[in-house]
Design a protein around this motif. Structure first.
Motif, short mmCIF file in Angstrom:
data_model
loop_
_atom_site.label_atom_id
_atom_site.label_comp_id
_atom_site.label_asym_id
_atom_site.label_seq_id
_atom_site.Cartn_x
_atom_site.Cartn_y
_atom_site.Cartn_z
N VAL A 24 0.84 -1.20 0.00
CA VAL A 24 0.00 0.00 0.00
C VAL A 24 0.88 1.25 0.00
O VAL A 24 0.61 2.22 -0.72
N LEU A 25 1.97 1.22 0.78
CA LEU A 25 2.88 2.37 0.80
C LEU A 25 3.58 2.55 -0.54
O LEU A 25 3.87 3.67 -0.97
N ASP A 26 3.83 1.44 -1.23
CA ASP A 26 4.41 1.52 -2.56
C ASP A 26 3.44 2.22 -3.52
O ASP A 26 3.83 3.06 -4.33
N LYS A 27 2.15 1.90 -3.39
CA LYS A 27 1.13 2.59 -4.20
C LYS A 27 1.07 4.07 -3.84
O LYS A 27 0.83 4.92 -4.70
N ALA A 28 1.26 4.37 -2.55
CA ALA A 28 1.24 5.77 -2.12
C ALA A 28 2.41 6.54 -2.74
O ALA A 28 2.26 7.69 -3.16
N ALA A 29 3.58 5.88 -2.85
CA ALA A 29 4.75 6.53 -3.46
C ALA A 29 4.48 6.83 -4.94
O ALA A 29 4.79 7.92 -5.43
N ALA A 30 3.87 5.87 -5.63
CA ALA A 30 3.54 6.06 -7.05
C ALA A 30 2.50 7.17 -7.22
O ALA A 30 2.58 7.98 -8.15
N PHE A 31 1.55 7.23 -6.32
CA PHE A 31 0.49 8.25 -6.31
C PHE A 31 1.13 9.65 -6.15
O PHE A 31 0.79 10.58 -6.88
N CYS A 32 2.07 9.76 -5.23
CA CYS A 32 2.75 11.05 -5.00
C CYS A 32 3.50 11.49 -6.25
O CYS A 32 3.48 12.66 -6.62
N GLU A 33 4.15 10.53 -6.89
CA GLU A 33 4.92 10.85 -8.09
C GLU A 33 4.00 11.30 -9.22
O GLU A 33 4.25 12.33 -9.87
N ALA A 34 2.91 10.56 -9.42
CA ALA A 34 1.97 10.88 -10.50
C ALA A 34 1.28 12.22 -10.29
O ALA A 34 1.03 12.97 -11.24
N LYS A 35 0.98 12.54 -9.04
CA LYS A 35 0.21 13.76 -8.74
C LYS A 35 1.12 14.93 -8.33
O LYS A 35 0.63 15.96 -7.91
N PRO A 39 5.74 13.46 -0.73
CA PRO A 39 5.34 12.34 0.13
C PRO A 39 5.18 12.72 1.60
O PRO A 39 4.37 12.14 2.31
N SER A 40 5.94 13.73 2.04
CA SER A 40 5.83 14.11 3.46
C SER A 40 4.44 14.64 3.80
O SER A 40 4.04 14.61 4.97
N VAL A 41 3.70 15.12 2.79
CA VAL A 41 2.32 15.57 3.04
C VAL A 41 1.48 14.38 3.51
O VAL A 41 0.80 14.45 4.55
N LEU A 42 1.57 13.27 2.77
CA LEU A 42 0.84 12.07 3.17
C LEU A 42 1.35 11.56 4.53
O LEU A 42 0.57 11.21 5.40
N LEU A 43 2.67 11.52 4.67
CA LEU A 43 3.27 10.94 5.87
C LEU A 43 2.91 11.71 7.14
O LEU A 43 2.95 11.18 8.23
N ALA A 150 -3.55 3.63 9.28
CA ALA A 150 -2.63 3.96 8.19
C ALA A 150 -3.35 3.90 6.85
O ALA A 150 -3.27 4.82 6.02
N TYR A 151 -4.10 2.82 6.65
CA TYR A 151 -4.87 2.63 5.42
C TYR A 151 -5.89 3.76 5.25
O TYR A 151 -6.03 4.35 4.17
N ALA A 152 -6.60 4.10 6.33
CA ALA A 152 -7.67 5.11 6.26
C ALA A 152 -7.09 6.50 5.96
O ALA A 152 -7.70 7.29 5.24
N ILE A 153 -5.91 6.80 6.50
CA ILE A 153 -5.26 8.08 6.19
C ILE A 153 -5.00 8.18 4.69
O ILE A 153 -5.25 9.22 4.06
N LEU A 154 -4.53 7.09 4.11
CA LEU A 154 -4.23 7.11 2.67
C LEU A 154 -5.50 7.21 1.83
O LEU A 154 -5.52 7.91 0.82
N ARG A 155 -6.57 6.54 2.25
CA ARG A 155 -7.86 6.69 1.55
C ARG A 155 -8.32 8.14 1.65
O ARG A 155 -8.81 8.72 0.69
N HIS A 156 -8.17 8.70 2.85
CA HIS A 156 -8.56 10.09 3.11
C HIS A 156 -7.79 11.05 2.19
O HIS A 156 -8.32 12.09 1.78
N CYS A 157 -6.55 10.69 1.86
CA CYS A 157 -5.71 11.52 0.98
C CYS A 157 -6.02 11.28 -0.50
O CYS A 157 -5.41 11.91 -1.37
N GLY A 158 -6.92 10.34 -0.79
CA GLY A 158 -7.31 10.12 -2.19
C GLY A 158 -6.65 8.94 -2.87
O GLY A 158 -6.86 8.71 -4.06
N LEU A 159 -5.85 8.16 -2.13
CA LEU A 159 -5.21 6.99 -2.75
C LEU A 159 -6.28 5.96 -3.11
O LEU A 159 -7.16 5.65 -2.30
N GLU A 160 -6.20 5.45 -4.34
CA GLU A 160 -7.21 4.48 -4.78
C GLU A 160 -6.81 3.06 -4.41
O GLU A 160 -6.16 2.36 -5.17
#
Lengths: 175, 175
Positions: A24-35, A39-43, A150-160
């Motif tokens: 899931v964190l790997d997907k978050a890293a890709a999400f940060c790069e694409a958008k 990453p520190s915003v999510l973290l 952790a998962y819910a924070i990432l959903r809250h940030c828009g991670l699919e």
């Protein structure tokens, strides 16, 4: 009747969920790069001002899993310095925790069901529980709490991501 | 070595956490009254637009717990109509679920470890898992997920609750 062992309901569960959190964190890293998001915003995102941010949720989930598993196995848990500041460092921490948990002695964990476990509870207190209670009423619920946060924070940030990302690889046959 | 039984790691855990969720909802009702907030605001709050609101998180947590426990016991789970619209109705649903889980036969649940469990997965598919895997890799993580999401929504709304409210009454000795 198949015996349920303490090992089976602890180590492989931690491995499953810490591994899925790493993905899931790997997907978050890709999400940060694409958008083009730092990453520190999510973290540093929290669901409430007095709840832990993502980075600490991951640290606490791994802390609880490695301490819980180590105490059941009767070994000293490794100490973490809690200095992670990047997604890559959190993923390394997850990998280290999985590797540590895999080294634990199955038989020693199995034998911990009726052993008294003493553990630090806050800065000054100590908690004491029977091994099976410690695992089922304390370690597992707490680990799941921080994994879900952790998962819910990432959903809250828009991670699919979906429930399947949370669960990871489960022994399920679909027909 | 104390045997770990399927019953012990399912029914009393569900009872503990559904009971603590009910107490948390009671605090939410008092919070709404003190702050003159319409309870439906909290009940419809989501952590992300495509996540369930609080009311549905509570419905799903109870759904998963009663279905999981019933299938392990080999009995037909009661059907819920999912018509709750108030905190009081959700607390009644939690109480009904706890009461149902307490009726289940300990020995039948214990005997489910190596029995194949078949369960609906979405509208058309079926999932199949061994009883112990079904409990430990599917039911428990999913129940904890929705319990934590419900708790996190309330923290997000400003309710002053802590980890102890999430855990509820655990067999812990503090020294």
């Amino acid at each position: 009747m198949t015996a349920i062992s303490m090992y089976k309901i602890s180590a492989p569960i931690f491995v499953q969920f810490l591994t899925s959190l790493s993905a899931v964190l790997d997907k978050a890293a890709a999400f940060c790069e694409a958008k083009k998001i730092e990453p520190s915003v999510l973290l540093n995102t929290r669901l409430a001002p007095d709840m832990f941010p993502l980075i600490r949720q991951v640290q606490v989930a791994t802390e609880l899993a490695k301490n819980g598993a180590a105490r059941l196995a009767g070994v000293e848990p490794p100490r973490y310095e809690d200095k992670e500041t990047t997604i890559g460092e959190l993923r390394a921490r997850l990998a280290n925790t999985v590797a540590f948990i895999k080294t634990l002695d199955t038989k020693k964990v199995d034998a911990a069901a009726d052993r008294e476990i003493t553990f630090p509870l806050g800065p000054t207190n100590k908690g004491q529980m029977r091994g099976d209670d410690y695992l089922n009423h304390f370690v597992l619920p707490n680990v799941y709490f921080h994994l879900t946060a952790a998962y819910a924070i990432l959903r809250h940030c828009g991670l699919e991501i979906g429930k399947q990302d949370f669960l990871g690889a489960i022994p399920l046959k679909v027909t």
